[in-house]
Motif scaffolding. Structure first.
Motif, PDB file in Angstrom:
ATOM      1  N   GLU A 338       0.820  -1.213   0.000  1.00  0.00           N
ATOM      2  CA  GLU A 338       0.000   0.000   0.000  1.00  0.00           C
ATOM      3  C   GLU A 338       0.857   1.268   0.000  1.00  0.00           C
ATOM      4  O   GLU A 338       0.619   2.197  -0.772  1.00  0.00           O
ATOM      5  CB  GLU A 338      -0.925  -0.001   1.231  1.00  0.00           C
ATOM      6  CG  GLU A 338      -2.024  -1.033   1.183  1.00  0.00           C
ATOM      7  CD  GLU A 338      -3.112  -0.672   0.183  1.00  0.00           C
ATOM      8  OE1 GLU A 338      -3.238   0.523  -0.157  1.00  0.00           O
ATOM      9  OE2 GLU A 338      -3.830  -1.585  -0.269  1.00  0.00           O
ATOM     10  N   PHE A 339       1.853   1.312   0.885  1.00  0.00           N
ATOM     11  CA  PHE A 339       2.663   2.522   1.033  1.00  0.00           C
ATOM     12  C   PHE A 339       3.740   2.642  -0.052  1.00  0.00           C
ATOM     13  O   PHE A 339       4.170   3.748  -0.382  1.00  0.00           O
ATOM     14  CB  PHE A 339       3.325   2.563   2.414  1.00  0.00           C
ATOM     15  CG  PHE A 339       2.352   2.847   3.531  1.00  0.00           C
ATOM     16  CD1 PHE A 339       1.508   3.938   3.470  1.00  0.00           C
ATOM     17  CD2 PHE A 339       2.291   2.030   4.637  1.00  0.00           C
ATOM     18  CE1 PHE A 339       0.616   4.213   4.496  1.00  0.00           C
ATOM     19  CE2 PHE A 339       1.401   2.289   5.678  1.00  0.00           C
ATOM     20  CZ  PHE A 339       0.555   3.385   5.595  1.00  0.00           C
ATOM     21  N   GLU A 344       7.445   9.503   0.745  1.00  0.00           N
ATOM     22  CA  GLU A 344       6.893   9.527   2.107  1.00  0.00           C
ATOM     23  C   GLU A 344       7.376   8.358   2.960  1.00  0.00           C
ATOM     24  O   GLU A 344       6.758   8.030   3.982  1.00  0.00           O
ATOM     25  CB  GLU A 344       5.359   9.502   2.042  1.00  0.00           C
ATOM     26  CG  GLU A 344       4.742  10.725   1.376  1.00  0.00           C
ATOM     27  CD  GLU A 344       5.005  11.987   2.183  1.00  0.00           C
ATOM     28  OE1 GLU A 344       4.944  11.918   3.424  1.00  0.00           O
ATOM     29  OE2 GLU A 344       5.280  13.037   1.565  1.00  0.00           O
ATOM     30  N   ASN A 345       8.465   7.712   2.541  1.00  0.00           N
ATOM     31  CA  ASN A 345       8.934   6.526   3.269  1.00  0.00           C
ATOM     32  C   ASN A 345       9.189   6.797   4.749  1.00  0.00           C
ATOM     33  O   ASN A 345       8.823   6.002   5.614  1.00  0.00           O
ATOM     34  CB  ASN A 345      10.222   5.996   2.632  1.00  0.00           C
ATOM     35  CG  ASN A 345       9.941   5.148   1.409  1.00  0.00           C
ATOM     36  OD1 ASN A 345       8.793   4.839   1.122  1.00  0.00           O
ATOM     37  ND2 ASN A 345      10.980   4.787   0.679  1.00  0.00           N
ATOM     38  N   ASN A 348       5.805   7.208   6.518  1.00  0.00           N
ATOM     39  CA  ASN A 348       4.978   6.003   6.399  1.00  0.00           C
ATOM     40  C   ASN A 348       5.498   4.855   7.251  1.00  0.00           C
ATOM     41  O   ASN A 348       4.750   4.220   8.001  1.00  0.00           O
ATOM     42  CB  ASN A 348       4.900   5.564   4.933  1.00  0.00           C
ATOM     43  CG  ASN A 348       4.012   6.476   4.104  1.00  0.00           C
ATOM     44  OD1 ASN A 348       3.174   7.188   4.642  1.00  0.00           O
ATOM     45  ND2 ASN A 348       4.198   6.468   2.792  1.00  0.00           N
ATOM     46  N   TYR A 349       6.802   4.581   7.136  1.00  0.00           N
ATOM     47  CA  TYR A 349       7.322   3.399   7.827  1.00  0.00           C
ATOM     48  C   TYR A 349       7.675   3.691   9.288  1.00  0.00           C
ATOM     49  O   TYR A 349       7.797   2.759  10.089  1.00  0.00           O
ATOM     50  CB  TYR A 349       8.502   2.815   7.045  1.00  0.00           C
ATOM     51  CG  TYR A 349       8.014   2.221   5.747  1.00  0.00           C
ATOM     52  CD1 TYR A 349       7.341   1.002   5.740  1.00  0.00           C
ATOM     53  CD2 TYR A 349       8.152   2.908   4.544  1.00  0.00           C
ATOM     54  CE1 TYR A 349       6.839   0.475   4.562  1.00  0.00           C
ATOM     55  CE2 TYR A 349       7.636   2.378   3.357  1.00  0.00           C
ATOM     56  CZ  TYR A 349       6.981   1.168   3.368  1.00  0.00           C
ATOM     57  OH  TYR A 349       6.459   0.637   2.217  1.00  0.00           O
ATOM     58  N   ARG A 397      -3.109   7.246   6.885  1.00  0.00           N
ATOM     59  CA  ARG A 397      -2.336   6.040   7.228  1.00  0.00           C
ATOM     60  C   ARG A 397      -3.166   5.092   8.099  1.00  0.00           C
ATOM     61  O   ARG A 397      -3.102   3.869   7.942  1.00  0.00           O
ATOM     62  CB  ARG A 397      -1.029   6.435   7.925  1.00  0.00           C
ATOM     63  CG  ARG A 397      -0.097   7.267   7.061  1.00  0.00           C
ATOM     64  CD  ARG A 397       1.237   7.503   7.731  1.00  0.00           C
ATOM     65  NE  ARG A 397       2.068   8.424   6.967  1.00  0.00           N
ATOM     66  CZ  ARG A 397       2.197   9.718   7.239  1.00  0.00           C
ATOM     67  NH1 ARG A 397       1.585  10.229   8.304  1.00  0.00           N
ATOM     68  NH2 ARG A 397       2.950  10.498   6.487  1.00  0.00           N
ATOM     69  N   TYR A 401      -4.044   1.303   7.302  1.00  0.00           N
ATOM     70  CA  TYR A 401      -3.638   0.280   8.282  1.00  0.00           C
ATOM     71  C   TYR A 401      -4.827  -0.602   8.656  1.00  0.00           C
ATOM     72  O   TYR A 401      -4.726  -1.831   8.706  1.00  0.00           O
ATOM     73  CB  TYR A 401      -3.080   0.977   9.506  1.00  0.00           C
ATOM     74  CG  TYR A 401      -2.582   0.037  10.588  1.00  0.00           C
ATOM     75  CD1 TYR A 401      -1.273  -0.442  10.577  1.00  0.00           C
ATOM     76  CD2 TYR A 401      -3.412  -0.361  11.618  1.00  0.00           C
ATOM     77  CE1 TYR A 401      -0.815  -1.294  11.553  1.00  0.00           C
ATOM     78  CE2 TYR A 401      -2.960  -1.225  12.616  1.00  0.00           C
ATOM     79  CZ  TYR A 401      -1.666  -1.682  12.586  1.00  0.00           C
ATOM     80  OH  TYR A 401      -1.217  -2.538  13.567  1.00  0.00           O
TER      81      TYR A 401
END
Length: 404
Positions: A338-339, A344-345, A348-349, A397, A401
């Motif tokens: 999805e991400f 935007e790593n 996002n992570y 997010r 999720y």
């Protein structure tokens, strides 16, 4: 070379970040090996022998290194007249090495788009541009050898200060932890490096002396271990008020050292266990321990039958030391789909790490730096884990999720 431009500073930081990650990876392997070696020892005498051998091994490797590398390592091991902190000195020497030995690479990267190459492995970047990786590899290994030499040497060094005493050592440690916690909480605005490794070597040394080897003092050693473990967890989870603390290199270095002390020197802490602590850990447990009345009503857990074996679980969860179940790993894989791998790593992570930990899908003791290196297996490269308070609006997010 004069003042660096903003792009040149960006490139130098880019190279420095890769070198730091390589150093961290090698040092983690050495720590794991050290823990294994110590776990096979039957007593403190064997540990002392192994530590002495390690000191001699790293000293020999440093003295036999490449002559060009030796000059930089000599600058790292020579006492600094300005008492520069080790991490700061290492960074300065690494920058000098990169600008001297890889200046052509540096100039080429200044004229390149870093975003197009940051996802690739460091070694492949250098080789693909036509440069040799071995000199840098030797430099990284040499720096790691120096750090390991100092670390193991601190385990066996007996304090030379004749004015040092048990009371002074305890006072030093108490003041150091007090300042570190005050900085974490934002009570004070500045933090300076403290040599926790040497301080704990002194603590172990003086506590073992006959006049200091008492029940209360041994209990104090155990309490110090509990404190190091709490700081390790707080630092890993960003569980403190001063979120800008991560910008202080001395603070980050000391927290990493404390984390190392909590893990690597556990056997030394355990050697001071009091009889009641040993009894509690070794006491045979009974069902009566679980049946004692509490203020909370017992929860009945429904257990469903399953045909899955431990082998199939391992096959479905190839990272059993990271994810608590195969379903947790599958959720992570879906989140990666999805991400994706884009601009935007970092946010996002960082969100994935904090959110999955909150849901107990990632083991509680799994650290941020370990997660960063794990992401490299999926070609995702981030420089750090952002604190939860700095992630901004997470509504999108959260919806992703919950959907996956």
């Amino acid at each position: 070379m004069g003042e660096l431009s903003e792009k040149e500073k960006e490139v130098l930081d880019f190279l420095l970040e890769f070198v730091s990650m390589e150093i961290f990876s090698i040092e983690q392997q050495e720590r794991d090996l050290g823990r294994l070696d110590y776990s096979l020892c039957s007593d403190d005498n064997e540990k002392q022998i192994i530590t002495t051998k390690k000191v001699q091994k790293f000293k020999k490797r440093i003295s036999n290194c490449n002559p060009i590398i030796a000059g930089y390592l000599n600058a790292l091991t020579t006492p600094d007249p300005f008492n520069t902190e080790f991490e700061e000195l290492r960074e300065r020497i690494t920058k000098n090495f990169l600008l001297s030995e890889y200046y052509e690479l540096f100039e080429e990267l200044v004229n390149s788009d870093l975003k197009k190459i940051e996802r690739y492995k460091f070694e492949s970047i250098i080789k693909s541009l036509g440069y040799k990786y071995k000199p840098l590899k030797d430099f990284i290994q040499g720096v790691c050898d120096v750090n390991s030499f100092f670390t193991y040497k601190s385990f066996i060094d007996i304090p030379n200060d004749t004015n040092l005493s048990y009371e002074k050592v305890v006072q030093k440690l108490n003041d150091a932890f007090f300042k570190l916690e005050a900085f974490m909480n934002g009570t004070i605005n500045n933090y300076k490096h403290f040599d926790f490794n040497t301080a704990f070597t002194e603590l172990f040394y003086f506590t073992r002396k006959e006049e200091n080897y008492t029940y209360d003092n041994c209990k104090r050693v155990g309490q110090y271990w509990g404190l190091t473990e709490q700081i390790r967890v707080d630092y890993d989870k960003t569980n403190f008020d001063n979120v800008k603390a991560y910008e202080n290199k001395a603070f980050c270095n000391d927290c990493n050292v404390i984390t190392s002390i909590a893990w690597d020197r556990i056997e030394e802490f355990n050697s001071f266990q009091t009889p009641d602590e040993v009894e509690e850990q070794t006491r045979k447990k009974s069902i009566s321990d679980l049946m004692r009345p509490t203020t909370i009503n017992p929860v009945i857990v429904k257990v469903e039958k399953t045909n899955n074996t431990e082998i199939s679980e391992k096959e479905e969860n190839p990272y059993p030391r990271i994810f608590t179940t195969s379903k947790a790993f599958n959720k992570f894989k879906n989140l990666v789909e999805e991400f994706g791998n884009g601009n935007e790593n970092l946010a996002n992570y960082s969100f994935v790490y904090h959110r999955m930990k909150r849901d107990n899908l990632i083991f509680d003791d799994y650290q941020q730096t370990q997660f960063m290196y794990f992401l490299l297996d999926f070609d995702i490269n981030i420089k750090r884990i952002k604190p939860k308070t700095q992630l901004g609006n997470n509504d999108l997010r959260e919806s992703i999720y919950n959907r996956v």
